[in-house]
Design a protein around this motif. Structure first.
Motif, PDB file in Angstrom:
ATOM      1  N   VAL A   1       0.832  -1.205   0.000  1.00  0.00           N
ATOM      2  CA  VAL A   1       0.000   0.000   0.000  1.00  0.00           C
ATOM      3  C   VAL A   1       0.863   1.250   0.000  1.00  0.00           C
ATOM      4  O   VAL A   1       0.598   2.205  -0.738  1.00  0.00           O
ATOM      5  CB  VAL A   1      -0.962  -0.018   1.215  1.00  0.00           C
TER       6      VAL A   1
ATOM      7  N   ILE B   1       0.803   4.274  -2.632  1.00  0.00           N
ATOM      8  CA  ILE B   1       0.571   5.695  -2.330  1.00  0.00           C
ATOM      9  C   ILE B   1       1.609   6.550  -3.050  1.00  0.00           C
ATOM     10  O   ILE B   1       1.286   7.540  -3.709  1.00  0.00           O
ATOM     11  CB  ILE B   1       0.655   5.947  -0.803  1.00  0.00           C
ATOM     12  N   PHE B   2       2.888   6.162  -2.930  1.00  0.00           N
ATOM     13  CA  PHE B   2       3.936   6.975  -3.563  1.00  0.00           C
ATOM     14  C   PHE B   2       3.780   6.978  -5.076  1.00  0.00           C
ATOM     15  O   PHE B   2       3.988   7.994  -5.733  1.00  0.00           O
ATOM     16  CB  PHE B   2       5.325   6.490  -3.132  1.00  0.00           C
TER      17      PHE B   2
ATOM     18  N   LEU C   1       0.997   6.700  -6.720  1.00  0.00           N
ATOM     19  CA  LEU C   1      -0.134   7.560  -7.058  1.00  0.00           C
ATOM     20  C   LEU C   1       0.244   9.037  -6.996  1.00  0.00           C
ATOM     21  O   LEU C   1      -0.031   9.811  -7.916  1.00  0.00           O
ATOM     22  CB  LEU C   1      -1.284   7.269  -6.086  1.00  0.00           C
ATOM     23  N   VAL C   2       0.928   9.406  -5.903  1.00  0.00           N
ATOM     24  CA  VAL C   2       1.262  10.812  -5.708  1.00  0.00           C
ATOM     25  C   VAL C   2       2.201  11.306  -6.792  1.00  0.00           C
ATOM     26  O   VAL C   2       2.108  12.446  -7.240  1.00  0.00           O
ATOM     27  CB  VAL C   2       1.861  11.001  -4.290  1.00  0.00           C
TER      28      VAL C   2
ATOM     29  N   ARG D   1      -2.411   9.424 -16.129  1.00  0.00           N
ATOM     30  CA  ARG D   1      -3.587   9.163 -15.321  1.00  0.00           C
ATOM     31  C   ARG D   1      -3.897   7.671 -15.193  1.00  0.00           C
ATOM     32  O   ARG D   1      -4.412   7.218 -14.191  1.00  0.00           O
ATOM     33  CB  ARG D   1      -4.801   9.890 -15.877  1.00  0.00           C
TER      34      ARG D   1
ATOM     35  N   GLY E   1      -1.884   6.375 -12.358  1.00  0.00           N
ATOM     36  CA  GLY E   1      -2.483   6.846 -11.099  1.00  0.00           C
ATOM     37  C   GLY E   1      -3.703   6.017 -10.750  1.00  0.00           C
ATOM     38  O   GLY E   1      -3.882   5.597  -9.601  1.00  0.00           O
ATOM     39  N   LEU E   2      -4.517   5.747 -11.761  1.00  0.00           N
ATOM     40  CA  LEU E   2      -5.753   5.007 -11.497  1.00  0.00           C
ATOM     41  C   LEU E   2      -5.435   3.598 -11.005  1.00  0.00           C
ATOM     42  O   LEU E   2      -6.073   3.103 -10.076  1.00  0.00           O
ATOM     43  CB  LEU E   2      -6.590   4.957 -12.778  1.00  0.00           C
TER      44      LEU E   2
ATOM     45  N   LEU F   1      -4.404   3.756  -7.441  1.00  0.00           N
ATOM     46  CA  LEU F   1      -5.565   3.988  -6.587  1.00  0.00           C
ATOM     47  C   LEU F   1      -6.343   2.693  -6.390  1.00  0.00           C
ATOM     48  O   LEU F   1      -6.754   2.352  -5.281  1.00  0.00           O
ATOM     49  CB  LEU F   1      -6.453   5.058  -7.223  1.00  0.00           C
TER      50      LEU F   1
ATOM     51  N   ILE G   1      -4.719   0.324  -4.032  1.00  0.00           N
ATOM     52  CA  ILE G   1      -4.990   0.670  -2.631  1.00  0.00           C
ATOM     53  C   ILE G   1      -6.390   0.198  -2.240  1.00  0.00           C
ATOM     54  O   ILE G   1      -6.600  -0.383  -1.181  1.00  0.00           O
ATOM     55  CB  ILE G   1      -4.836   2.183  -2.416  1.00  0.00           C
ATOM     56  N   GLY G   2      -7.360   0.444  -3.124  1.00  0.00           N
ATOM     57  CA  GLY G   2      -8.736   0.048  -2.832  1.00  0.00           C
ATOM     58  C   GLY G   2      -8.857  -1.450  -2.605  1.00  0.00           C
ATOM     59  O   GLY G   2      -9.475  -1.889  -1.636  1.00  0.00           O
TER      60      GLY G   2
ATOM     61  N   GLU H   1     -15.092  -1.249  -5.648  1.00  0.00           N
ATOM     62  CA  GLU H   1     -13.811  -0.892  -6.239  1.00  0.00           C
ATOM     63  C   GLU H   1     -13.822  -1.233  -7.730  1.00  0.00           C
ATOM     64  O   GLU H   1     -13.362  -0.455  -8.565  1.00  0.00           O
ATOM     65  CB  GLU H   1     -12.702  -1.663  -5.515  1.00  0.00           C
TER      66      GLU H   1
ATOM     67  N   SER I   1     -16.046   1.225  -9.541  1.00  0.00           N
ATOM     68  CA  SER I   1     -15.379   2.527  -9.657  1.00  0.00           C
ATOM     69  C   SER I   1     -14.370   2.514 -10.788  1.00  0.00           C
ATOM     70  O   SER I   1     -14.272   3.445 -11.584  1.00  0.00           O
ATOM     71  CB  SER I   1     -14.652   2.879  -8.361  1.00  0.00           C
TER      72      SER I   1
END
Lengths: 785, 113
Positions: free
Chosen positions: A617, A621-622, A624-625, A630, A633-634, A637, A640-641, A664, A667
């Motif tokens: 996780v 996070i890193f 994603l940030v 995109r 990033g998705l 994300l 993580i979900g 999830e 989404s």
């Protein structure tokens, strides 16, 4: 019954809102009976008030805070109530003819009724907080009525000014009432009066006096707060007559009178009120002489006369209080009738400019006679009522020389100011009558040809003006039934005063003679004096300060500048404020309550599995940030979900795992479906290093705070969890084995309903936004073609 | 376990806040999603972890893990999905209408003067 008399105007105001349309422009006839009925009711109460068996009403409202709807009608209240309803009746009657059918009549009568009700409330309330409530309502209705012609710039200016100044005073009054209530332990007037000694000995006493007087002086237009009253003259003339001369401006006087048994007869009280009153008497008279507009003359004259009554209440002796009540009545009568006369002159000639008006008595003989009554009564000439009260005023001002609050030679200032103020009064009264109604032929350049006004205006004015004579010839009748009971409510004893025109040769008569003598002499040279006065400054006046401060002035500009510095429109900055505030709140509480206790003895075990997922996780996070694309990033994300759902497995939450997996996935699909329409990049513009660093600092601080909050909350459990109840009663009460489901659909079923509603609202929002978008796209398509 | 979860939740919050503070619309949408994940974990951690079986009554009887946070989270997941869906559409609509995804450029209308 008393309650109904006070609330009737409000009730009928509400009715008029509904009935305004069907009634149309005859609305005045429907409004008129209300003040008349209320007046008759109060007339019937005169005998009982004089015998001190006055009606009361009591109902608890918010007893925990000492707020009770308690009303009582003692002598003072009754005098005011009669003025309010009596003059109110005449003004309503007068307005029917005065106001054009094209005006917003419904608004006018509704505001007037609200005003009348709140004014009656102020004078009958027996609870300080109820007084305050109605007090502010009078300010509000006055604001609405001054701004009745709100399309005029001056009206808006006057309304705003009146509201700001009187509400400022009202606020001070509220503070004073709060202090009094704290000291006395009750807001009921009768209880507070019983504790008067306690209040006077309190160290807060000077503060209370100043706050109360701030309220009274702003409302009653005392120097230097009088500046709102002349600008309030932008209101229609019946309003000026009713609110700004006969009743509302006397609310301040009423407050002073009401508070006299509680706060009065101390050095501070007596001197402050007498001095402010005397100065106002002088200054109002002086300013009145400088005016050209007939209404402005009357406005400053009102300021001056209010000063006179205030000064009398300040002197505080039994005779002075009696004189004050007497002059209060007289002033309402003669000033009210003069305002009504002014309205008729304005109506008939189209102007109120003294320099243009001349010789109107030829065209308007009845109006001229009524004006004569009013002006001579105000000037203090026999045989009108003003003479009687002015004599009493002079006598009281002389008494101050020997009063216990010896000021030495300075105490002569009171009689001297009284005489000078009265000379001014005399001159402008003569000016109003002899310039406007006498003094040569009617000029040709008036906007309208003058004529006697309609009966609908003439009769109410005549009724009011003739009272100047009635009171003058039967003063002791009024004294016995109205004035003495009113004075007793203030000074505590029933004054034994016999009023007559002839007291023999004494000082007050001599002072009257001086006033008339010097007044006549000066009037003879009036034009020169007016030229001289016009050159004299109108300063020191608070107007300059007000204009500098309020309308688009310093305060507004300052506020704008302060607002611009932090309310800059950037949502990100606002978010930073909110986050900083919450962190401050959190750390402040932690430090202040000293609760930073973290214990590591009650922890669940960690396995290799958990550590692996933790690392996963954190990596996500890193990713994603820092991701610029995109899609990357998705995926981070989503990782993580899905990990969250894995944690749910670890923590024995099968329902959560299933739901989280489902949501999830949906989404993810949703994101992919909408990617076509969404911005292409995750980073559209290059941000500066400093900006990024600051954001990083804020977010790390928030993250750290949350971690600490978690640890503290975990280490400090003060209560048994309520979950045990659900575990125990899930089967028994709800017949379900799955406790989580039972909680959702049974124990907390309404919460779930709320949740479903949120989803419905979100769905409606989504579909609305999308259909909006369709229209938008459709337009663009059209453009292309 | 609780300590580790606390640290993880703190990091998720930090990441979410960092995303939300940046100027791009899509990052803000991602950031809010991240924040809602963090909240879910926060809720379950508050109910003490792994202190019993899944909260489904069995003949063997307790102890069970705290069911209340689970009920809260179930609600939170669904609402989180609702807000995510709404913010996606909002971002799409704002982007279409304003022609930019940079929030620093969307400062409202200057209606003061």
């Amino acid at each position: 019954m008393l309650l109904f008399a006070v609330l009737a105007p409000f009730v009928f105001a509400l009715l008029l809102i509904v009935l305004a349309k069907p009634i149309g422009n005859k609305i005045g006839y429907f409004a008129l009976p209300i003040p008349v009925m209320v007046f008759v009711y109060f007339l019937l109460q005169i005998p009982s008030a004089a015998r001190e068996h006055y009606p009361i009403y009591f109902a608890s409202w918010v007893p925990q805070m000492g707020i009770n709807l308690s009303l009582s009608l003692d002598g003072l209240s009754l005098l005011f109530a009669l003025l309010i309803s009596g003059i109110g009746s005449l003004v309503f009657w007068y307005s029917i003819t005065y106001l054009d059918a094209k005006e917003r009549l419904a608004n006018f009568y509704i505001f007037m009724l609200i005003f009348m009700g709140s004014m009656l409330g102020v004078v009958t309330a027996n609870n300080l907080l109820i007084i305050y409530l109605f007090w502010e309502l009078t300010s509000l209705s006055s604001f609405l009525l001054i701004g009745f012609w709100y399309d005029k710039e001056r009206s808006r200016y006057g309304a705003q000014k009146a509201l700001l100044i009187t509400v400022l005073g009202g606020f001070a009054t509220l503070a004073a009432f709060g202090l009094i209530g704290q000291i006395a332990g009750s807001y009921e007037l009768s209880d507070v009066i019983a504790k008067a000694a306690l209040i006077k000995n309190s160290p807060l006493y000077p503060g209370i006096v100043i706050l109360v007087l701030l309220g009274a002086f702003t409302k009653s237009a005392q120097y230097p707060f009088h500046i709102w009253l002349p600008d309030a003259m932008e209101a229609p003339t019946p309003v000026s007559c009713y609110l700004h001369s006969a009743t509302m401006v006397k609310a301040g006087i009423y407050l002073v009178a009401r508070m006299t048994p509680i706060l009065g007869s101390t050095m501070l009280w007596v001197l402050l009120i007498s001095i402010v009153g005397s100065v106002t008497l002088f200054w109002g008279g002086y300013m009145a002489l400088k005016q050209k507009d007939l209404k402005a003359v009357l406005a400053y004259s009102t300021v001056s006369q209010l000063g006179l009554v205030i000064a009398l209440f300040g002197y505080g002796s039994e005779a002075a209080v009696f004189a004050a009540v007497f002059h209060l009545l007289n002033h309402s009568v003669f000033k009210g009738s003069l305002f009504l006369v002014t309205g008729m002159v304005d109506h008939a000639t189209g102007t109120r400019d003294i320099t243009k008006l001349r010789g109107l008595s030829k065209a308007m003989p009845i109006t001229a006679t009524l004006a004569l009554f009013g002006t001579f009564a105000m000037a203090g000439l026999p045989p009108f009522n003003g003479f009687l009260s002015k004599e009493l005023f002079f006598a009281s001002s002389l008494e101050t020389i020997n009063s216990s609050f010896a000021l030495g030679i300075w105490s002569w200032a009171f009689p001297v100011l009284a005489v000078i103020g009265s000379i001014f009064t005399f001159i402008y009264c003569m000016m109003i009558f002899f310039r406007v109604f006498r003094g040569g032929p009617i000029p040709d350049d008036l906007p309208h040809h003058p004529h006697e006004p309609a009966k609908g205006m003439l009769i109410p004015t005549a009724l009011l003006a003739s009272m100047t004579l009635v009171i003058a010839f039967f003063p002791n009748l009024f004294a016995k039934w109205l004035l003495a009971p009113a004075a007793k409510a203030v000074s505590g004893s029933l004054p034994q005063i016999h009023i007559s025109f002839w007291h023999g040769l004494n000082m007050p008569l001599l002072m009257s003679a001086i006033v008339i003598g010097i007044g006549c002499l000066l009037y003879w040279r009036l034009d020169k004096i007016r030229i001289f006065l016009a050159a004299m400054p109108g300063r020191p006046s608070a107007n300059h300060f007000y204009d500098w401060l309020i309308p688009g002035g310093a305060l507004v500009r300052f506020g704008g500048r302060v607002g611009k510095t932090h309310m800059n429109g950037s949502l990100r900055d606002y978010l930073v404020y909110i986050l900083c505030f919450f962190m401050l709140l959190f750390w402040g509480t932690v430090i202040y309550k000293d609760i930073f206790i973290v214990r590591f003895d009650n922890l669940a075990p960690i396995g290799a599995f958990e550590i692996t997922w933790f690392v996963l996780v954190v990596t996500a996070i890193f990713t994603l940030v820092s991701s610029k694309k995109r899609v990357a990033g998705l995926f981070a994300l989503s990782a993580i979900g899905y990990s969250v759902s894995f944690f749910f497995v670890l923590f024995r939450a099968p329902d959560l795992t299933l739901t989280q997996l489902l949501v999830e996935t949906v989404s993810l699909v949703l994101f992919f479906l909408s990617f076509k329409y969404l911005p292409k990049d995750l980073i559209s513009s290059q941000l500066s290093k400093k900006y990024k660093l600051f954001n990083a600092l804020i977010s790390i601080a928030v993250g750290f705070s949350v971690t600490c909050a978690c640890l503290i909350a975990h280490s400090n459990k003060f209560y048994e969890p309520i979950s045990d109840y659900y575990v125990a009663s899930s089967k028994i009460l709800a017949g379900g084995n799955n406790i989580v489901n039972v909680i959702l659909v049974d124990f907390r079923g309404l919460d779930t309903l709320g949740e479903i509603s949120v989803i419905v609202i979100a769905a409606i929002g989504v579909s609305a936004l999308i259909s909006l978008g369709k229209k938008h796209l459709f337009k663009e398509d059209n453009k292309d073609e | 376990m609780e300590v580790m979860m606390s640290i993880l939740i703190g990091m998720l919050f930090a990441g979410g806040i960092y995303m939300v503070l940046s100027q791009t619309m899509l990052r803000i949408v991602f950031g809010t999603s991240l924040l809602s994940h963090a909240t879910l974990l926060l809720l379950i951690t508050m109910g003490e972890l792994k202190r019993g079986a899944a909260p489904i009554l069995t003949a063997a009887g307790g102890p069970y893990v705290d069911p209340l946070p689970q009920a809260l989270i179930l609600t939170a997941i669904v609402i989180g999905f609702g807000t995510t869906a709404f913010s996606i559409v909002l971002a799409y609509q704002a982007y279409q209408t304003l022609g930019t995804d940079n929030l620093e450029k969307c400062r409202g209308i200057d209606d003061e003067h």
